[in-house]
Design a protein around this motif. Sequence first.
Motif, PDB file in Angstrom:
ATOM      1  N   ARG A 148     -13.589  -7.254 -17.027  1.00  0.00           N
ATOM      2  CA  ARG A 148     -13.353  -8.334 -18.054  1.00  0.00           C
ATOM      3  C   ARG A 148     -13.420  -7.491 -19.535  1.00  0.00           C
ATOM      4  O   ARG A 148     -14.318  -6.687 -19.795  1.00  0.00           O
ATOM      5  N   ASN A 149     -12.470  -8.176 -20.189  1.00  0.00           N
ATOM      6  CA  ASN A 149     -12.294  -7.814 -21.724  1.00  0.00           C
ATOM      7  C   ASN A 149     -12.137  -6.377 -21.909  1.00  0.00           C
ATOM      8  O   ASN A 149     -12.615  -5.831 -22.969  1.00  0.00           O
ATOM      9  N   PHE A 495     -12.886 -19.359 -14.845  1.00  0.00           N
ATOM     10  CA  PHE A 495     -11.913 -18.537 -14.872  1.00  0.00           C
ATOM     11  C   PHE A 495     -11.774 -17.429 -13.787  1.00  0.00           C
ATOM     12  O   PHE A 495     -12.670 -16.976 -13.218  1.00  0.00           O
ATOM     13  N   SER A 524     -11.297 -12.694 -21.934  1.00  0.00           N
ATOM     14  CA  SER A 524     -12.179 -13.968 -21.284  1.00  0.00           C
ATOM     15  C   SER A 524     -11.591 -15.120 -22.270  1.00  0.00           C
ATOM     16  O   SER A 524     -11.552 -15.335 -23.355  1.00  0.00           O
ATOM     17  N   GLY A 525     -11.363 -16.411 -21.443  1.00  0.00           N
ATOM     18  CA  GLY A 525     -11.380 -17.684 -22.369  1.00  0.00           C
ATOM     19  C   GLY A 525     -12.601 -18.165 -22.452  1.00  0.00           C
ATOM     20  O   GLY A 525     -13.745 -17.654 -22.211  1.00  0.00           O
ATOM     21  N   GLN A 536      -7.938 -17.823 -21.162  1.00  0.00           N
ATOM     22  CA  GLN A 536      -7.832 -16.373 -20.941  1.00  0.00           C
ATOM     23  C   GLN A 536      -6.670 -15.689 -21.294  1.00  0.00           C
ATOM     24  O   GLN A 536      -5.409 -16.308 -20.958  1.00  0.00           O
ATOM     25  N   GLU A 538      -3.998 -12.353 -21.365  1.00  0.00           N
ATOM     26  CA  GLU A 538      -3.626 -11.154 -20.429  1.00  0.00           C
ATOM     27  C   GLU A 538      -2.617 -10.177 -20.791  1.00  0.00           C
ATOM     28  O   GLU A 538      -2.232 -10.487 -21.954  1.00  0.00           O
TER      29      GLU A 538
END
Length: 760
Positions: A148-149, A495, A524-525, A536, A538
């Motif tokens: 993530r991120n 998510f 992340s959303g 989120q 992409e």
Amino acid sequence: MSSKKLLARHMAAVTAAAALLPGPAGADTGAFELEEIVVTAQKREQNLQDVGISVTAIDSQAMSRAGIEDVSRLELVTPGVSYGFIGSDAKIAIRGANSNNTFADNSSIAGFFIDGVYRPRASQQSQAYFDVERIEVLKGPQGTLYGRNTFAGAVNLYTRRPDTEALSGGLKTSFSRFSKFTTEAFINAPVNDELALRFAINTKDSDGWIENRGDGEDYGQDDALNYRASLLWTPADNLEVLVRYTSLSEEGITAGIFAAEGICQPVNENGITDAFGRFVNCDNPYPGSDGDSFFDEPYEVATDVDAKRDNEEENITLDIGWDIGDSLTLRSITSYTEFDSEFDWDGDWSNVPGYVFYWDEEVESVTQEVQLSSDNDGPFTWTAGLYYSVDDIGFGFSQYRVAPFPFSDFADFQEIETTTKGAFFQGEYALTDTLRLIAGVRNNEEEKDTKTFAGASTDAGGDPLPGVNPTSLDGRPRDLYRYTLREDRSAVREFDIVTWKAGAEWDATDNVMVYGNVSTGFLSGGVNSDGSPFEQQESKAFEVGFKSRWADNTLQLNVAAYRNEFTNLTTQELIQLGGADVTITVNGGEIDAQGLEVELVWLPTEKWLISAGASFMDSEFGKFGVANPFEQANGVEQAFLDLKGDTPPWSPDMTLSVSVGYDIDLGDMGRLTPFLQTYYSDEYSTDDVVTYRTQRQDAYSKTDLRLIWTSLSEKLSAEVFIENAEDEEVLARTNVGGFDLVQSSYLYPRNYGVKFNYNF
């Protein structure tokens, strides 16, 4: 694999890539040499020249010579990376993707990891570096191994480990402009052949570098005390246990929550704020504000509030490595982190009392990662792993506004429990002695349980709460106000996404490796404070390049070409919520970026070091819209600005950096090394709303000069330096707040001073 091999994964010599500053070959010659560059960017020890991704690695010596004490100067030595900030939030941009939106439930586009542990808040990225072994900047999505991120890249910081070889220690001090005094010290103490301890401490104290011509203190004052205690235990040849405890305390007078100072508004011929206005208004637009605001003067403000800052972090990390036979290594990284951040700020940006902003942020984070890796020998090597984390994050914006302003006790606080799960695998198969195929995949799951609370300074009967006075608060709203859960603005969101990578590497010669890959990532959303969600973001990146060494190992040339596709990107929108202007996040569109990066190191003789880096980038918004923050846009009232075809912020068409060093042999007196580093950037925007003129940063250059003396034994060194000799006033970040106030910050002005270093 023995414990010695486990240690080697962390203790290997590392030098820099784009801004490589090799150490001397020996004290008797003072000569530079190109050493093997060892990185763990792909979660296994590899020679940088054998890694088919773009990585800039900087060791502690290179950091010192580049003046890198935190994230703010990484851009000067890393092609494709730009930097901005607001308050404590680092605003990193990589290859066309930017971190303009890190407010509330938003994350940086680059993941930040300390000794393999992710830090979820952008404000954690700006903390001081001390007792560091190396930094690795990974460019391009890192969704497979990191998750993530790591939407556009990752920054890995590795601190020094204890070792059982010998007792050692050191002390660094520096004194520079604005009465800035820093110290860094360490002691490494072997207990026996199996156990060693290490303790490091860092302090910083300074006056402010932004003059406050009002009644408040100057901005940018530092008062920091940071330390780290580490223990290494190797009870068997195939097992090591490493424990680190880190405490960070950074206080003082901040350089802003949303910005350090206001700047001039764009206006049209009628004096109305206009995103396309050709004129400027430098007056403070806040009703009730008074006096000269100095909006047309960088590094000058006039406010009455002491902009206090208090950042505290504690982390404990347990890192266990176990060799299972001769072919497998199991690694477990467990961590617990507490982080708290508080800011006070002048709400009307003037020297009139009665209006104060407050920002609070807190994190309690538990992470667990398990990695299983094959040995590097054999045609097929791989790394697999599981990841789990729970982050309890709280943040809130509050204000207390009294006469002469209309009364307001707005307070909004969100609590988000984020649970993240990941499973990943990446493998490399050698088809021949010179050709390798690489593939990886990761499954990511994330759940966010969001609760929103509204606060007030009165009790249920309307009477003031304890600590609430007619003119001020005896504390902060987070501690004094009454908070009520708002069910209508709370939500649970889930998510999930699969990220992947595929690529190939070909050894064209013994010293030339060609590679190509495609990889994906995500950001992340989340949920806004008004209860509205955002999805989120992409990314997909294509990269080809080569890494090479020439001329009898005296010339290193690495080149990468890329194309990035960023979709479902977010932007910020200013709305009215409970009588206050509040920023929320909305999905705005897409960015396409393509570019070329070059990193070169050349040692024409053993006395000379010449390095250079260059970035050439063509980045533009695709379908992308932002809310118009001004009253008008191009003379017509509207709520939407179409940015298709415009260049995103922090995306200069070209940046160039050149570093030159020369060793002068002084015989028994040691050596003297003059060192020059210069950096050039084309113009770029500093706000998502790229249409207005006052947020534009013109092209500029920065030059650093250093003169370093090193004793013959290399135990003692001294340095005089000047950084940003041109005294360029560079915009760090810009955004538009209430009443069309353009808020901004500037990067650090010219700096100069002395440094001393002693090691034993």
